[in-house]
Write an enzyme that holds these catalytic residues in place. Structure first.
Site, PDB file in Angstrom:
ATOM      1  N   ASN A  91       0.798  -1.220   0.000  1.00  0.00           N
ATOM      2  CA  ASN A  91       0.000   0.000   0.000  1.00  0.00           C
ATOM      3  C   ASN A  91       0.834   1.275   0.000  1.00  0.00           C
ATOM      4  O   ASN A  91       0.365   2.324  -0.440  1.00  0.00           O
ATOM      5  CB  ASN A  91      -0.902  -0.040   1.252  1.00  0.00           C
ATOM      6  N   LYS A 124      10.347  -9.966  -3.167  1.00  0.00           N
ATOM      7  CA  LYS A 124      11.518 -10.858  -3.110  1.00  0.00           C
ATOM      8  C   LYS A 124      11.707 -11.399  -1.696  1.00  0.00           C
ATOM      9  O   LYS A 124      12.022 -12.572  -1.496  1.00  0.00           O
ATOM     10  CB  LYS A 124      12.779 -10.099  -3.540  1.00  0.00           C
ATOM     11  N   SER A 141      -3.450   0.146  -6.118  1.00  0.00           N
ATOM     12  CA  SER A 141      -3.205   0.855  -7.371  1.00  0.00           C
ATOM     13  C   SER A 141      -3.951   2.190  -7.352  1.00  0.00           C
ATOM     14  O   SER A 141      -4.173   2.775  -6.281  1.00  0.00           O
ATOM     15  CB  SER A 141      -3.649  -0.031  -8.536  1.00  0.00           C
ATOM     16  N   TYR A 155       3.536   9.595 -11.124  1.00  0.00           N
ATOM     17  CA  TYR A 155       2.539   8.811 -10.393  1.00  0.00           C
ATOM     18  C   TYR A 155       1.763   7.899 -11.359  1.00  0.00           C
ATOM     19  O   TYR A 155       1.568   6.702 -11.083  1.00  0.00           O
ATOM     20  CB  TYR A 155       1.601   9.766  -9.657  1.00  0.00           C
ATOM     21  N   LYS A 159       1.861   3.683 -11.210  1.00  0.00           N
ATOM     22  CA  LYS A 159       0.706   2.819 -10.956  1.00  0.00           C
ATOM     23  C   LYS A 159       0.401   1.919 -12.166  1.00  0.00           C
ATOM     24  O   LYS A 159      -0.060   0.788 -12.001  1.00  0.00           O
ATOM     25  CB  LYS A 159      -0.519   3.655 -10.567  1.00  0.00           C
ATOM     26  N   VAL A 186      -9.877   9.175  -1.865  1.00  0.00           N
ATOM     27  CA  VAL A 186     -10.021   8.834  -0.442  1.00  0.00           C
ATOM     28  C   VAL A 186      -9.508   9.975   0.442  1.00  0.00           C
ATOM     29  O   VAL A 186      -8.489  10.618   0.107  1.00  0.00           O
ATOM     30  CB  VAL A 186      -9.220   7.538  -0.132  1.00  0.00           C
ATOM     31  N   THR A 188      -7.423  11.257   2.656  1.00  0.00           N
ATOM     32  CA  THR A 188      -6.143  10.988   3.326  1.00  0.00           C
ATOM     33  C   THR A 188      -5.205  12.168   3.081  1.00  0.00           C
ATOM     34  O   THR A 188      -5.524  13.086   2.319  1.00  0.00           O
ATOM     35  CB  THR A 188      -5.463   9.725   2.749  1.00  0.00           C
TER      36      THR A 188
HETATM   37  P1  NAP Z   1      -1.056   8.631   2.775  1.00  0.00           P
HETATM   38  O1  NAP Z   1      -2.077   8.957   3.785  1.00  0.00           O
HETATM   39  O2  NAP Z   1      -0.099   9.676   2.317  1.00  0.00           O
HETATM   40  O3  NAP Z   1      -0.245   7.337   3.309  1.00  0.00           O
HETATM   41  C1  NAP Z   1       0.848   6.832   2.601  1.00  0.00           C
HETATM   42  C2  NAP Z   1       1.504   5.730   3.431  1.00  0.00           C
HETATM   43  O4  NAP Z   1       2.641   5.260   2.679  1.00  0.00           O
HETATM   44  C3  NAP Z   1       2.022   6.244   4.764  1.00  0.00           C
HETATM   45  O5  NAP Z   1       1.750   5.311   5.777  1.00  0.00           O
HETATM   46  C4  NAP Z   1       3.519   6.356   4.534  1.00  0.00           C
HETATM   47  O6  NAP Z   1       4.240   6.081   5.730  1.00  0.00           O
HETATM   48  C5  NAP Z   1       3.758   5.223   3.531  1.00  0.00           C
HETATM   49  N1  NAP Z   1       5.006   5.421   2.811  1.00  0.00           N
HETATM   50  C6  NAP Z   1       5.319   6.399   1.919  1.00  0.00           C
HETATM   51  N2  NAP Z   1       6.594   6.260   1.500  1.00  0.00           N
HETATM   52  C7  NAP Z   1       7.097   5.164   2.146  1.00  0.00           C
HETATM   53  C8  NAP Z   1       8.355   4.522   2.141  1.00  0.00           C
HETATM   54  N3  NAP Z   1       9.364   4.939   1.367  1.00  0.00           N
HETATM   55  N4  NAP Z   1       8.525   3.438   2.933  1.00  0.00           N
HETATM   56  C9  NAP Z   1       7.519   2.979   3.720  1.00  0.00           C
HETATM   57  N5  NAP Z   1       6.298   3.542   3.754  1.00  0.00           N
HETATM   58  C10 NAP Z   1       6.094   4.635   2.978  1.00  0.00           C
HETATM   59  O7  NAP Z   1      -1.723   8.078   1.432  1.00  0.00           O
HETATM   60  P2  NAP Z   1      -2.989   7.145   1.148  1.00  0.00           P
HETATM   61  O8  NAP Z   1      -3.942   7.962   0.412  1.00  0.00           O
HETATM   62  O9  NAP Z   1      -3.399   6.373   2.341  1.00  0.00           O
HETATM   63  O10 NAP Z   1      -2.286   6.183   0.063  1.00  0.00           O
HETATM   64  C11 NAP Z   1      -2.136   4.786   0.239  1.00  0.00           C
HETATM   65  C12 NAP Z   1      -2.072   4.159  -1.137  1.00  0.00           C
HETATM   66  O11 NAP Z   1      -3.299   4.410  -1.822  1.00  0.00           O
HETATM   67  C13 NAP Z   1      -0.968   4.732  -2.030  1.00  0.00           C
HETATM   68  O12 NAP Z   1      -0.347   3.694  -2.748  1.00  0.00           O
HETATM   69  C14 NAP Z   1      -1.726   5.633  -2.980  1.00  0.00           C
HETATM   70  O13 NAP Z   1      -1.066   5.796  -4.218  1.00  0.00           O
HETATM   71  C15 NAP Z   1      -3.050   4.899  -3.119  1.00  0.00           C
HETATM   72  N6  NAP Z   1      -4.172   5.729  -3.568  1.00  0.00           N
HETATM   73  C16 NAP Z   1      -4.665   6.723  -2.793  1.00  0.00           C
HETATM   74  C17 NAP Z   1      -5.747   7.465  -3.257  1.00  0.00           C
HETATM   75  C18 NAP Z   1      -6.373   8.595  -2.451  1.00  0.00           C
HETATM   76  O14 NAP Z   1      -7.305   9.242  -2.948  1.00  0.00           O
HETATM   77  N7  NAP Z   1      -5.931   8.842  -1.234  1.00  0.00           N
HETATM   78  C19 NAP Z   1      -6.305   7.188  -4.507  1.00  0.00           C
HETATM   79  C20 NAP Z   1      -5.770   6.169  -5.274  1.00  0.00           C
HETATM   80  C21 NAP Z   1      -4.710   5.419  -4.774  1.00  0.00           C
HETATM   81  P3  NAP Z   1       5.541   6.890   6.213  1.00  0.00           P
HETATM   82  O15 NAP Z   1       5.413   8.286   5.713  1.00  0.00           O
HETATM   83  O16 NAP Z   1       5.474   6.751   7.700  1.00  0.00           O
HETATM   84  O17 NAP Z   1       6.685   6.141   5.620  1.00  0.00           O
END
Ligand code: NAP
Length: 266
Positions: A91, A124, A141, A155, A159, A186, A188
């Site tokens: 994620n 891996k 994704s 981005y 994806k 979402v 976030t």
């Molecule tokens: P978020 O609130 O910014 O959370 C992102 C998470 O990823 C955080 O827990 C962050 O933890 C972790 N992360 C980032 N870089 C990292 C790294 N190098 N190593 C380990 N952890 C890392 O974003 P979110 O919206 O929940 O996104 C979660 C997933 O959903 C993502 O893949 C995003 O592309 C996808 N997504 C989100 C949306 C949306 O509308 N929000 C829509 C489509 C897809 P740390 O900063 O503590 O490392």
């Protein structure tokens, strides 16, 4: 050896990943409780408190998904504590906004490294355990995988490549079920960043501003439930796609809200 499923989640410090971990620890009507190892760079208070309330069922690993050693530590934490790993929720992700003409190559490569190359690093480390459990991989994704939003080239590419890795993994590993889920828009921190951006076109940005203004951003819990349920109950045979193939066997890319995922929703 624990009886409950053991799930490794990346990026659980906030947002969708955090919501998925809470659901997995508590269980829902659709799935029972799991044990969880969570890998992320930061350990904010809500995550530390969740671990403290978890009766030892949540192990926190502070680390970076791009670092093979941190992935190996997350895998060995799960195996040392509970003896098996049944699913991965991949994620962790980041976004930047930069038009191609103004791109900084290092930042572009960094997005691909975090969102895409890291998938291979985690896989891996975990595949031997997942083969042994005939487990599941759920990749988070985005609509960006097939989209063309301006200033999102890194981005969008990251994806699209994630979806390609999901399909390939499902083909290479005949006993592992693989899913790629598009979670919608979402509520976030990632959306806060998107609304603050200045590089996308005004019309494209207005879409995100108006969803926020009108209270239409999804609660993280809703897509997180589908993601967690697939990690617990998904198989190579289900959900069944309109053409009869099992989505877990193709690494299929599905929006969280489609009919085929009804059994996996809250
Ligand atoms: P978020 O609130 O910014 O959370 C992102 C998470 O990823 C955080 O827990 C962050 O933890 C972790 N992360 C980032 N870089 C990292 C790294 N190098 N190593 C380990 N952890 C890392 O974003 P979110 O919206 O929940 O996104 C979660 C997933 O959903 C993502 O893949 C995003 O592309 C996808 N997504 C989100 C949306 C949306 O509308 N929000 C829509 C489509 C897809 P740390 O900063 O503590 O490392």
């Amino acid at each position: 050896m624990s009886v409950e499923p053991v799930i490794l989640v990346t990026g659980a410090s906030r947002g969708i990943g955090h919501a998925a971990v809470e659901l997995l620890l508590n269980g829902t009507e659709k799935f029972g409780k799991a044990r969880v190892v969570a890998l992320q760079r930061t350990l904010p208070e809500p995550l530390v408190e969740l671990a403290a309330r978890s009766d030892g069922n949540l192990a926190l690993v502070q680390g970076d998904v791009t670092n093979p050693e941190d992935n190996a530590r997350a895998v060995s934490t799960a195996l040392d504590r509970w003896g098996h790993i049944d699913a991965l929720i991949l994620n962790a992700g980041i976004i930047i906004e930069e038009r191609i003409a103004d791109s900084n190559l290092e930042r572009f490569a960094h997005v691909l490294n975090v969102n895409t190359v890291s998938l291979i690093a985690t896989l891996k480390a975990a595949l031997p355990a997942l083969r042994a459990s005939k487990g599941r991989v759920v990749m988070v994704s985005s609509g960006a995988a097939t989209g063309r939003t301006s200033a999102w080239s890194a981005y969008n590419a990251s994806k699209a490549a994630l979806n390609a890795i999901a399909r390939t993994l499902a083909n290479e590993e005949p006993e592992i079920a693989v899913f790629s889920v598009r979670p919608g828009v979402v509520y976030t921190e990632m959306q806060t960043e998107i609304r603050a951006g200045t590089a996308m076109s005004a019309e494209e940005k207005e879409k995100f501003l108006s969803l926020h203004r009108e209270g239409k951003l999804l609660a993280p819990r809703l897509p997180a439930h589908v993601i967690a349920a697939l990690a617990m109950n998904g198989t190579r045979e289900s959900p069944v796609m309109p053409d009869g193939t099992g989505m877990g066997a193709t690494g299929g890319f599905l929006y969280w809200d489609v009919e085929q995922l009804a059994d996996f929703r809250e």
